[in-house]
Write a protein that holds these residues in place. Structure first.
Motif, PDB file in Angstrom:
ATOM      1  N   VAL A 116      50.576   1.896  69.931  1.00 37.11           N
ATOM      2  CA  VAL A 116      51.126   3.070  69.241  1.00 37.11           C
ATOM      3  C   VAL A 116      52.286   2.662  68.339  1.00 37.11           C
ATOM      4  O   VAL A 116      52.372   3.081  67.178  1.00 37.11           O
ATOM      5  CB  VAL A 116      51.579   4.135  70.258  1.00 37.11           C
ATOM      6  N   ASP A 117      53.176   1.824  68.852  1.00 36.80           N
ATOM      7  CA  ASP A 117      54.320   1.371  68.055  1.00 36.80           C
ATOM      8  C   ASP A 117      53.857   0.570  66.840  1.00 36.80           C
ATOM      9  O   ASP A 117      54.410   0.712  65.734  1.00 36.80           O
ATOM     10  CB  ASP A 117      55.264   0.522  68.913  1.00 36.80           C
ATOM     11  N   GLU A 118      52.859  -0.280  67.031  1.00 36.38           N
ATOM     12  CA  GLU A 118      52.315  -1.074  65.919  1.00 36.38           C
ATOM     13  C   GLU A 118      51.760  -0.169  64.821  1.00 36.38           C
ATOM     14  O   GLU A 118      52.022  -0.380  63.630  1.00 36.38           O
ATOM     15  CB  GLU A 118      51.202  -1.997  66.427  1.00 36.38           C
ATOM     16  N   LEU A 119      50.996   0.840  65.230  1.00 31.55           N
ATOM     17  CA  LEU A 119      50.349   1.719  64.260  1.00 31.55           C
ATOM     18  C   LEU A 119      51.357   2.611  63.549  1.00 31.55           C
ATOM     19  O   LEU A 119      51.219   2.882  62.348  1.00 31.55           O
ATOM     20  CB  LEU A 119      49.275   2.562  64.953  1.00 31.55           C
ATOM     21  N   LEU A 120      52.379   3.057  64.267  1.00 36.03           N
ATOM     22  CA  LEU A 120      53.417   3.867  63.626  1.00 36.03           C
ATOM     23  C   LEU A 120      54.141   3.061  62.547  1.00 36.03           C
ATOM     24  O   LEU A 120      54.499   3.589  61.489  1.00 36.03           O
ATOM     25  CB  LEU A 120      54.418   4.369  64.668  1.00 36.03           C
ATOM     26  N   GLU A 121      54.329   1.775  62.810  1.00 37.09           N
ATOM     27  CA  GLU A 121      54.956   0.912  61.798  1.00 37.09           C
ATOM     28  C   GLU A 121      54.034   0.738  60.598  1.00 37.09           C
ATOM     29  O   GLU A 121      54.487   0.772  59.449  1.00 37.09           O
ATOM     30  CB  GLU A 121      55.294  -0.449  62.408  1.00 37.09           C
ATOM     31  N   ILE A 122      52.740   0.591  60.840  1.00 37.10           N
ATOM     32  CA  ILE A 122      51.778   0.411  59.741  1.00 37.10           C
ATOM     33  C   ILE A 122      51.758   1.636  58.824  1.00 37.10           C
ATOM     34  O   ILE A 122      51.710   1.505  57.598  1.00 37.10           O
ATOM     35  CB  ILE A 122      50.372   0.139  60.311  1.00 37.10           C
ATOM     36  N   VAL A 123      51.802   2.840  59.412  1.00 37.52           N
ATOM     37  CA  VAL A 123      51.748   4.066  58.598  1.00 37.52           C
ATOM     38  C   VAL A 123      53.146   4.551  58.201  1.00 37.52           C
ATOM     39  O   VAL A 123      53.300   5.645  57.670  1.00 37.52           O
ATOM     40  CB  VAL A 123      50.980   5.190  59.325  1.00 37.52           C
ATOM     41  N   GLU A 124      54.170   3.721  58.504  1.00 36.61           N
ATOM     42  CA  GLU A 124      55.551   3.958  58.056  1.00 36.61           C
ATOM     43  C   GLU A 124      56.141   5.244  58.631  1.00 36.61           C
ATOM     44  O   GLU A 124      56.830   5.996  57.944  1.00 36.61           O
ATOM     45  CB  GLU A 124      55.607   3.965  56.520  1.00 36.61           C
ATOM     46  N   LEU A 125      55.887   5.462  59.931  1.00 35.34           N
ATOM     47  CA  LEU A 125      56.445   6.640  60.609  1.00 35.34           C
ATOM     48  C   LEU A 125      57.007   6.254  61.983  1.00 35.34           C
ATOM     49  O   LEU A 125      56.891   7.009  62.953  1.00 35.34           O
ATOM     50  CB  LEU A 125      55.370   7.724  60.776  1.00 35.34           C
ATOM     51  N   SER A 126      57.632   5.086  62.059  1.00 30.72           N
ATOM     52  CA  SER A 126      58.159   4.615  63.338  1.00 30.72           C
ATOM     53  C   SER A 126      59.178   5.562  63.941  1.00 30.72           C
ATOM     54  O   SER A 126      59.323   5.645  65.169  1.00 30.72           O
ATOM     55  CB  SER A 126      58.786   3.220  63.165  1.00 30.72           C
ATOM     56  N   ASP A 127      59.898   6.290  63.085  1.00 33.97           N
ATOM     57  CA  ASP A 127      60.944   7.192  63.576  1.00 33.97           C
ATOM     58  C   ASP A 127      60.409   8.556  64.003  1.00 33.97           C
ATOM     59  O   ASP A 127      61.173   9.431  64.407  1.00 33.97           O
ATOM     60  CB  ASP A 127      62.016   7.382  62.503  1.00 33.97           C
ATOM     61  N   ARG A 128      59.089   8.766  63.928  1.00 32.61           N
ATOM     62  CA  ARG A 128      58.521  10.089  64.239  1.00 32.61           C
ATOM     63  C   ARG A 128      57.632  10.051  65.485  1.00 32.61           C
ATOM     64  O   ARG A 128      56.831  10.960  65.711  1.00 32.61           O
ATOM     65  CB  ARG A 128      57.690  10.589  63.048  1.00 32.61           C
ATOM     66  N   LYS A 129      57.796   9.056  66.315  1.00 33.04           N
ATOM     67  CA  LYS A 129      56.935   8.887  67.495  1.00 33.04           C
ATOM     68  C   LYS A 129      56.962  10.107  68.408  1.00 33.04           C
ATOM     69  O   LYS A 129      55.921  10.547  68.911  1.00 33.04           O
ATOM     70  CB  LYS A 129      57.359   7.641  68.266  1.00 33.04           C
ATOM     71  N   ASP A 130      58.141  10.675  68.631  1.00 33.58           N
ATOM     72  CA  ASP A 130      58.287  11.797  69.563  1.00 33.58           C
ATOM     73  C   ASP A 130      58.281  13.155  68.863  1.00 33.58           C
ATOM     74  O   ASP A 130      58.524  14.183  69.506  1.00 33.58           O
ATOM     75  CB  ASP A 130      59.578  11.639  70.368  1.00 33.58           C
ATOM     76  N   ALA A 131      57.995  13.157  67.561  1.00 30.24           N
ATOM     77  CA  ALA A 131      58.020  14.418  66.795  1.00 30.24           C
ATOM     78  C   ALA A 131      56.840  15.303  67.157  1.00 30.24           C
ATOM     79  O   ALA A 131      55.727  14.816  67.388  1.00 30.24           O
ATOM     80  CB  ALA A 131      58.019  14.118  65.303  1.00 30.24           C
ATOM     81  N   ARG A 132      57.089  16.610  67.218  1.00 27.13           N
ATOM     82  CA  ARG A 132      56.001  17.555  67.400  1.00 27.13           C
ATOM     83  C   ARG A 132      55.199  17.634  66.108  1.00 27.13           C
ATOM     84  O   ARG A 132      55.744  17.510  65.004  1.00 27.13           O
ATOM     85  CB  ARG A 132      56.527  18.946  67.766  1.00 27.13           C
ATOM     86  N   ILE A 133      53.919  17.855  66.222  1.00 25.96           N
ATOM     87  CA  ILE A 133      53.042  17.907  65.045  1.00 25.96           C
ATOM     88  C   ILE A 133      53.477  19.009  64.076  1.00 25.96           C
ATOM     89  O   ILE A 133      53.403  18.853  62.854  1.00 25.96           O
ATOM     90  CB  ILE A 133      51.591  18.113  65.493  1.00 25.96           C
ATOM     91  N   SER A 134      53.974  20.108  64.609  1.00 29.64           N
ATOM     92  CA  SER A 134      54.374  21.242  63.762  1.00 29.64           C
ATOM     93  C   SER A 134      55.548  20.911  62.851  1.00 29.64           C
ATOM     94  O   SER A 134      55.788  21.610  61.864  1.00 29.64           O
ATOM     95  CB  SER A 134      54.735  22.445  64.631  1.00 29.64           C
ATOM     96  N   THR A 135      56.288  19.846  63.158  1.00 30.28           N
ATOM     97  CA  THR A 135      57.447  19.483  62.340  1.00 30.28           C
ATOM     98  C   THR A 135      57.097  18.496  61.229  1.00 30.28           C
ATOM     99  O   THR A 135      57.960  18.151  60.416  1.00 30.28           O
ATOM    100  CB  THR A 135      58.548  18.861  63.214  1.00 30.28           C
ATOM    101  N   LEU A 136      55.841  18.049  61.178  1.00 37.51           N
ATOM    102  CA  LEU A 136      55.447  17.047  60.194  1.00 37.51           C
ATOM    103  C   LEU A 136      54.897  17.696  58.929  1.00 37.51           C
ATOM    104  O   LEU A 136      54.287  18.767  58.979  1.00 37.51           O
ATOM    105  CB  LEU A 136      54.374  16.124  60.783  1.00 37.51           C
ATOM    106  N   SER A 137      55.091  17.027  57.801  1.00 42.08           N
ATOM    107  CA  SER A 137      54.497  17.471  56.541  1.00 42.08           C
ATOM    108  C   SER A 137      53.014  17.134  56.530  1.00 42.08           C
ATOM    109  O   SER A 137      52.517  16.401  57.397  1.00 42.08           O
ATOM    110  CB  SER A 137      55.187  16.785  55.370  1.00 42.08           C
ATOM    111  N   GLY A 138      52.285  17.659  55.533  1.00 43.90           N
ATOM    112  CA  GLY A 138      50.855  17.362  55.419  1.00 43.90           C
ATOM    113  C   GLY A 138      50.585  15.880  55.304  1.00 43.90           C
ATOM    114  O   GLY A 138      49.673  15.346  55.953  1.00 43.90           O
TER     115      GLY A 138
END
Length: 339
Positions: free
Chosen positions: A124-146
């Motif tokens: 999960v950490d590897e993939l979050l880094e690949i998609v450039e969202l390492s700081d959003r691991k614990d974010a709720r989906i409703s708080t994310l942009s499209g």
């Protein structure tokens, strides 16, 4: 992973049993390994039905689907489940769990496969880094942009290290700027992971910006296939010509194409990249007794090259204009008479 389709057909019957629709009609094509391949068609053309067959979500009525020469459309259920795990899917509406965080969404496919928790967290950490969202691991989906939601969806599709990635209208719900960033991400991932990527879309801009080859689908039939550069230079089917002509109708998406006169434009000239710096029209004016008036011009950037377009009027004797067109073709241009 090379994909080959042999004479695929699929017919759907309405709920009342009275109407049959042949969504896929005897389609054969090869999707090369480790490239981004586009499948484009209008709504209802059969492209999504085709992808359901190619990705083994449904079985064809007839025909064959082969991965690296091995037939997969007739696999037994247990083998089918195992093979599907090596396929990633991205959808227009993201299909994320609102009850889970971003990281938990990415973890879900690995949890189904029974991977150890430590291995899941590391992936999960590897993939979050690949998609450039390492700081959003614990974010709720409703708080994310499209765009962020689609990045999480991409990371989830890559969780089980697939060798094929299907993108079904993956950018249709996004604005043009976000679309470009997602396409750039997919291109980067494809290169890094040597994936075969199949992009299903109704947007020729997506094909132009991301794909190396494209197949054009209309009413369940394959009407055209080839390198994106060749298709843009010399589209053969009316459907393909319409798709290409519609690029530029939105000025925000293609500011490099400028039309300063909404009148005229009887001829369309297409310049391959090697002729875009040549004084073709200057030479023409010295050899032929015609006047010309440029109505619009611009350059479309493709994944591997660029194509120049020009709308122009010629004034003079019709026989002389015919000579002009023949001359331009000899020089390597594509000439189309619009009116």
């Amino acid at each position: 992973m090379e994909i080959e389709l042999k004479n695929l057909s699929k017919t759907y019957v309405s709920a009342d049993g009275l109407t049959e629709v042949k969504a896929v009609d005897d389609i054969s094509l090869k999707i090369p390994s480790n490239e981004i391949f586009g499948i484009i068609g209008r709504s209802g053309a059969g492209k999504s039905s085709l992808v359901r067959l190619v990705s083994m979500m449904e079985r064809p009525d007839s025909g064959e689907v082969l991965y690296d020469g091995l037939r997969v459309d007739n696999l037994e259920e247990k083998e089918l489940v195992l093979r599907r795990r090596r396929i990633g899917m991205i959808f227009q509406n993201f299909n994320l769990f609102s009850s889970r965080s971003a990281g938990q969404n990415i973890a879900y496919p690995m949890e189904i496969c029974g991977l150890p928790k430590d291995e899941i967290n590391k992936r999960v950490d590897e993939l979050l880094e690949i998609v450039e969202l390492s700081d959003r691991k614990d974010a709720r989906i409703s708080t994310l942009s499209g765009g962020q939601k689609q990045r999480i969806a991409i990371a989830r599709a890559l969780a089980n290290k697939p060798d094929i990635l299907f993108c079904d209208e993956a950018t249709s719900a996004l604005d043009p700027q976000t679309t470009k960033s997602i396409l750039n991400l997919i291109r980067k991932i494809q290169t890094q992971m040597n994936l075969t990527v199949v992009m299903i879309t109704h947007q020729m801009e997506v094909v132009r910006d991301a794909c190396s080859q494209v197949a054009v689908i209309s009413e369940g039939h394959l009407v055209e296939q080839g390198l994106v550069n060749d298709i843009f230079l010399n589209p053969k089917s009316p459907v393909t010509k319409e798709f290409i002509s519609n690029i530029g109708s939105n000025q925000r998406e293609t500011e490099s194409f400028v039309r300063w006169s909404h009148e005229g434009g009887a001829f369309e000239l297409t310049f391959p990249s090697n002729l875009q710096g040549e004084p073709v029209l200057s030479r023409l004016s010295k050899q032929f007794d015609v006047d010309f008036n440029i109505r619009a011009a611009g350059v479309q950037q493709l994944t591997e090259s660029s194509v120049g377009k020009m709308l122009i009027d010629f004034t003079g004797d019709e026989a002389e204009i015919e000579k002009v067109c023949a001359y331009l073709v000899e020089q390597g241009l594509l000439v189309s008479r619009i009116s």
